[in-house]
Design a protein around this motif. Sequence first.
Motif, short mmCIF file in Angstrom:
data_model
loop_
_atom_site.label_atom_id
_atom_site.label_comp_id
_atom_site.label_asym_id
_atom_site.label_seq_id
_atom_site.Cartn_x
_atom_site.Cartn_y
_atom_site.Cartn_z
N UNK A 126 -3.00 61.64 73.85
CA UNK A 126 -4.21 62.25 74.44
C UNK A 126 -4.03 63.75 74.69
N UNK A 127 -2.77 64.22 74.69
CA UNK A 127 -2.51 65.64 74.99
C UNK A 127 -2.31 66.43 73.70
N UNK A 128 -3.22 66.28 72.75
CA UNK A 128 -3.06 66.94 71.44
C UNK A 128 -2.94 68.45 71.55
N UNK A 129 -3.58 69.04 72.52
CA UNK A 129 -3.53 70.51 72.64
C UNK A 129 -2.12 71.01 72.92
N UNK A 130 -1.32 70.17 73.53
CA UNK A 130 0.04 70.59 73.85
C UNK A 130 1.07 70.11 72.83
N UNK A 131 0.60 69.58 71.71
CA UNK A 131 1.51 68.98 70.74
C UNK A 131 2.54 69.98 70.23
N UNK A 132 3.83 69.55 70.20
CA UNK A 132 4.86 70.37 69.56
C UNK A 132 5.59 69.59 68.47
N UNK A 133 5.41 68.26 68.44
CA UNK A 133 6.05 67.46 67.39
C UNK A 133 4.98 67.06 66.38
N UNK A 134 5.16 67.52 65.14
CA UNK A 134 4.17 67.23 64.09
C UNK A 134 4.26 65.76 63.69
N UNK A 135 3.12 65.11 63.52
CA UNK A 135 3.15 63.70 63.13
C UNK A 135 3.87 63.48 61.81
N UNK A 136 3.79 64.46 60.90
CA UNK A 136 4.46 64.30 59.60
C UNK A 136 5.97 64.21 59.78
N UNK A 137 6.50 65.03 60.70
CA UNK A 137 7.94 65.00 60.95
C UNK A 137 8.38 63.63 61.48
N UNK A 138 7.59 63.11 62.39
CA UNK A 138 7.94 61.81 62.98
C UNK A 138 7.82 60.71 61.94
#
Length: 200
Positions: A126-138
Amino acid sequence: MASSANQNINAKLVLLGDVGAGKSSLVLRFVKGQFVEFQESTIGAAFFSQTVAVDDATVKFEIWDTAGQERYHSLAPMYYRGAAAAIIVYDITNQASFDRAKKWVKELQAQGNPNMVMALAGNKSDMVDGRTVAPEDAQTYAQENGLFYLETSAKTATNVNEVFYEIAKRLPRLQQTPNPSGMVLVDRPAESANSASCCS
Ligand code: GTP
Ligand code: MG
Protein backbone atom coordinates in the motif's frame (compact mmCIF):
# COMPACT_ATOMS: atom_id res chain seq x y z
CA MET A 1 -18.98 -31.45 -0.37
CA ALA A 2 -15.96 -33.25 1.04
CA SER A 3 -14.74 -36.10 -1.11
CA SER A 4 -12.89 -39.12 0.22
CA ALA A 5 -9.78 -37.93 -1.64
CA ASN A 6 -9.66 -34.78 0.44
CA GLN A 7 -6.68 -34.82 2.75
CA ASN A 8 -6.17 -33.19 6.10
CA ILE A 9 -2.67 -31.83 6.29
CA ASN A 10 -0.97 -30.25 9.28
CA ALA A 11 1.81 -27.91 8.27
CA LYS A 12 4.30 -26.07 10.42
CA LEU A 13 4.94 -22.65 8.91
CA VAL A 14 7.47 -20.05 10.01
CA LEU A 15 7.64 -16.32 9.25
CA LEU A 16 11.11 -14.79 9.08
CA GLY A 17 12.25 -11.31 8.22
CA ASP A 18 13.61 -8.02 9.44
CA VAL A 19 12.25 -6.03 12.37
CA GLY A 20 9.18 -4.12 11.32
CA ALA A 21 8.76 -5.86 7.95
CA GLY A 22 5.24 -6.84 8.96
CA LYS A 23 5.39 -10.51 9.94
CA SER A 24 3.03 -10.16 12.90
CA SER A 25 0.74 -7.92 10.91
CA LEU A 26 0.45 -10.49 8.13
CA VAL A 27 -0.38 -13.20 10.65
CA LEU A 28 -2.89 -11.00 12.45
CA ARG A 29 -4.56 -10.21 9.12
CA PHE A 30 -4.64 -13.87 8.07
CA VAL A 31 -5.76 -15.33 11.39
CA LYS A 32 -8.05 -12.59 12.72
CA GLY A 33 -8.74 -10.31 9.76
CA GLN A 34 -7.37 -7.36 11.69
CA PHE A 35 -4.69 -4.70 11.30
CA VAL A 36 -3.24 -2.34 13.89
CA GLU A 37 -1.12 0.72 13.07
CA PHE A 38 1.06 0.27 16.14
CA GLN A 39 1.83 -3.42 16.23
CA GLU A 40 4.29 -4.21 19.02
CA SER A 41 7.62 -5.73 18.14
CA THR A 42 7.53 -9.47 18.77
CA ILE A 43 9.49 -10.87 21.68
CA GLY A 44 10.85 -14.38 21.04
CA ALA A 45 8.05 -15.77 18.89
CA ALA A 46 4.29 -16.14 18.86
CA PHE A 47 2.17 -19.11 17.85
CA PHE A 48 -1.07 -19.10 15.87
CA SER A 49 -3.07 -21.61 13.91
CA GLN A 50 -5.42 -21.24 10.99
CA THR A 51 -6.99 -23.65 8.55
CA VAL A 52 -7.43 -23.14 4.84
CA ALA A 53 -9.24 -25.32 2.32
CA VAL A 54 -7.83 -25.76 -1.16
CA ASP A 55 -9.07 -28.04 -3.98
CA ASP A 56 -7.93 -31.38 -2.67
CA ALA A 57 -6.95 -30.70 0.92
CA THR A 58 -7.66 -28.93 4.15
CA VAL A 59 -4.46 -27.52 5.55
CA LYS A 60 -4.10 -26.60 9.18
CA PHE A 61 -1.20 -24.18 9.47
CA GLU A 62 0.71 -24.14 12.73
CA ILE A 63 2.27 -20.72 12.45
CA TRP A 64 5.38 -19.45 14.21
CA ASP A 65 5.70 -15.69 13.99
CA THR A 66 9.33 -15.04 14.90
CA ALA A 67 10.94 -11.87 16.24
CA GLY A 68 13.02 -9.91 13.74
CA GLN A 69 15.27 -8.30 16.33
CA GLU A 70 18.83 -9.51 15.89
CA ARG A 71 19.17 -10.61 19.51
CA TYR A 72 16.59 -13.35 18.84
CA HIS A 73 18.40 -14.68 15.77
CA SER A 74 19.81 -17.68 17.62
CA LEU A 75 16.28 -18.88 18.42
CA ALA A 76 15.24 -19.05 14.78
CA PRO A 77 16.34 -22.64 14.09
CA MET A 78 13.87 -23.87 16.72
CA TYR A 79 11.09 -22.42 14.61
CA TYR A 80 12.23 -23.26 11.08
CA ARG A 81 13.50 -26.75 11.89
CA GLY A 82 10.95 -29.26 10.63
CA ALA A 83 8.86 -26.52 9.06
CA ALA A 84 7.02 -27.45 5.88
CA ALA A 85 6.82 -23.84 4.76
CA ALA A 86 8.33 -20.43 5.34
CA ILE A 87 7.25 -16.91 4.49
CA ILE A 88 10.22 -14.58 4.24
CA VAL A 89 8.95 -11.05 4.65
CA TYR A 90 10.53 -7.75 3.68
CA ASP A 91 9.21 -4.22 3.48
CA ILE A 92 9.10 -2.82 -0.08
CA THR A 93 10.03 0.63 1.30
CA ASN A 94 13.15 -0.68 3.02
CA GLN A 95 16.07 -2.01 0.98
CA ALA A 96 17.89 -3.25 4.10
CA SER A 97 14.92 -5.49 4.88
CA PHE A 98 15.23 -7.04 1.39
CA ASP A 99 18.92 -7.73 2.04
CA ARG A 100 17.94 -9.32 5.36
CA ALA A 101 15.35 -11.45 3.57
CA LYS A 102 18.05 -12.82 1.26
CA LYS A 103 20.12 -13.77 4.29
CA TRP A 104 17.18 -15.69 5.71
CA VAL A 105 16.75 -17.54 2.44
CA LYS A 106 20.44 -18.48 2.51
CA GLU A 107 20.12 -19.74 6.06
CA LEU A 108 17.07 -21.83 5.18
CA GLN A 109 18.80 -23.23 2.10
CA ALA A 110 21.72 -24.28 4.29
CA GLN A 111 19.89 -25.48 7.41
CA GLY A 112 16.21 -25.88 6.66
CA ASN A 113 14.13 -28.76 5.37
CA PRO A 114 15.19 -29.17 1.71
CA ASN A 115 11.60 -29.61 0.55
CA MET A 116 10.37 -26.53 2.35
CA VAL A 117 7.87 -24.43 0.41
CA MET A 118 9.17 -20.86 0.53
CA ALA A 119 7.32 -17.66 -0.17
CA LEU A 120 8.87 -14.23 -0.52
CA ALA A 121 6.43 -11.54 0.61
CA GLY A 122 7.16 -7.92 -0.32
CA ASN A 123 4.95 -6.35 2.31
CA LYS A 124 3.50 -2.82 2.67
CA SER A 125 2.47 -2.73 -0.99
CA ASP A 126 0.00 0.00 0.00
CA MET A 127 3.03 2.31 0.46
CA VAL A 128 4.01 2.43 -3.22
CA ASP A 129 5.17 6.03 -2.97
CA GLY A 130 7.92 4.99 -0.60
CA ARG A 131 9.00 1.96 -2.62
CA THR A 132 12.75 1.30 -2.76
CA VAL A 133 12.74 -2.39 -3.78
CA ALA A 134 11.78 -2.91 -7.42
CA PRO A 135 9.34 -5.75 -8.00
CA GLU A 136 11.51 -7.00 -10.88
CA ASP A 137 14.46 -7.44 -8.52
CA ALA A 138 12.39 -9.43 -6.07
CA GLN A 139 10.81 -11.52 -8.82
CA THR A 140 14.21 -12.36 -10.34
CA TYR A 141 15.68 -13.20 -6.96
CA ALA A 142 12.71 -15.40 -6.08
CA GLN A 143 12.85 -17.27 -9.38
CA GLU A 144 16.57 -17.92 -9.07
CA ASN A 145 16.12 -19.28 -5.57
CA GLY A 146 13.00 -21.40 -5.96
CA LEU A 147 10.64 -19.17 -3.99
CA PHE A 148 7.34 -17.81 -5.14
CA TYR A 149 6.91 -14.09 -4.79
CA LEU A 150 3.93 -11.91 -3.96
CA GLU A 151 3.57 -8.32 -2.85
CA THR A 152 1.27 -8.09 0.14
CA SER A 153 -0.34 -5.51 2.35
CA ALA A 154 -1.37 -6.45 5.85
CA LYS A 155 -3.04 -3.06 6.00
CA THR A 156 -5.36 -3.45 3.01
CA ALA A 157 -5.35 -7.29 3.08
CA THR A 158 -4.03 -7.45 -0.50
CA ASN A 159 -2.59 -10.92 -1.27
CA VAL A 160 -2.45 -11.97 2.37
CA ASN A 161 -4.78 -14.97 2.12
CA GLU A 162 -3.25 -15.67 -1.29
CA VAL A 163 0.21 -16.29 0.16
CA PHE A 164 -1.16 -18.94 2.49
CA TYR A 165 -3.36 -20.50 -0.23
CA GLU A 166 -0.42 -20.70 -2.61
CA ILE A 167 1.61 -22.44 0.06
CA ALA A 168 -1.26 -24.82 0.81
CA LYS A 169 -1.46 -25.73 -2.86
CA ARG A 170 2.27 -26.38 -3.08
CA LEU A 171 2.67 -28.54 0.03
CA PRO A 172 3.43 -32.17 -0.74
CA ARG A 173 0.41 -34.46 -0.55
CA LEU A 174 0.39 -37.73 1.33
CA GLN A 175 1.25 -40.61 -0.96
CA GLN A 176 -2.01 -42.22 -2.09
CA THR A 177 -0.88 -44.64 -4.77
CA PRO A 178 -1.29 -48.24 -3.64
CA ASN A 179 1.93 -49.94 -2.70
CA PRO A 180 2.85 -51.89 -5.86
CA SER A 181 5.29 -54.44 -4.45
CA GLY A 182 3.20 -55.39 -1.44
CA MET A 183 6.06 -54.42 0.84
CA VAL A 184 5.28 -53.96 4.51
CA LEU A 185 5.61 -50.25 5.12
CA VAL A 186 4.84 -50.23 8.82
CA ASP A 187 7.69 -50.99 11.17
CA ARG A 188 7.56 -54.37 12.82
CA PRO A 189 7.31 -54.37 16.61
CA ALA A 190 10.68 -54.32 18.31
CA GLU A 191 10.58 -57.87 19.66
CA SER A 192 10.23 -59.56 16.26
CA ALA A 193 13.04 -57.44 14.88
CA ASN A 194 15.23 -58.45 17.82
CA SER A 195 14.49 -62.16 17.59
CA ALA A 196 15.38 -62.16 13.88
CA SER A 197 18.76 -60.58 14.40
CA CYS A 198 19.81 -61.93 17.74
CA CYS A 199 23.08 -63.69 18.27
CA SER A 200 25.01 -65.18 21.12
P1 GTP B 1 9.14 -7.68 14.61
O1 GTP B 1 8.14 -8.43 15.42
O2 GTP B 1 9.82 -6.60 15.37
O3 GTP B 1 10.13 -8.57 13.93
O4 GTP B 1 8.34 -6.90 13.41
P2 GTP B 1 7.21 -7.49 12.44
O5 GTP B 1 7.88 -7.99 11.20
O6 GTP B 1 6.34 -8.44 13.15
O7 GTP B 1 6.43 -6.16 12.01
P3 GTP B 1 4.99 -5.70 12.54
O8 GTP B 1 3.93 -6.61 12.04
O9 GTP B 1 5.09 -5.49 14.00
O10 GTP B 1 4.82 -4.31 11.77
C1 GTP B 1 5.68 -3.21 11.99
C2 GTP B 1 4.94 -1.93 11.68
O11 GTP B 1 4.60 -1.89 10.28
C3 GTP B 1 3.62 -1.80 12.44
O12 GTP B 1 3.48 -0.48 12.87
C4 GTP B 1 2.56 -2.13 11.43
O13 GTP B 1 1.36 -1.43 11.63
C5 GTP B 1 3.22 -1.69 10.11
N1 GTP B 1 2.77 -2.51 8.98
C6 GTP B 1 2.81 -3.86 8.89
N2 GTP B 1 2.33 -4.27 7.71
C7 GTP B 1 1.99 -3.16 7.04
C8 GTP B 1 1.43 -2.94 5.74
O14 GTP B 1 1.14 -3.85 4.96
N3 GTP B 1 1.22 -1.64 5.37
C9 GTP B 1 1.52 -0.59 6.20
N4 GTP B 1 1.28 0.63 5.74
N5 GTP B 1 2.04 -0.77 7.42
C10 GTP B 1 2.28 -2.04 7.83
MG1 MG C 1 6.38 -9.23 15.01
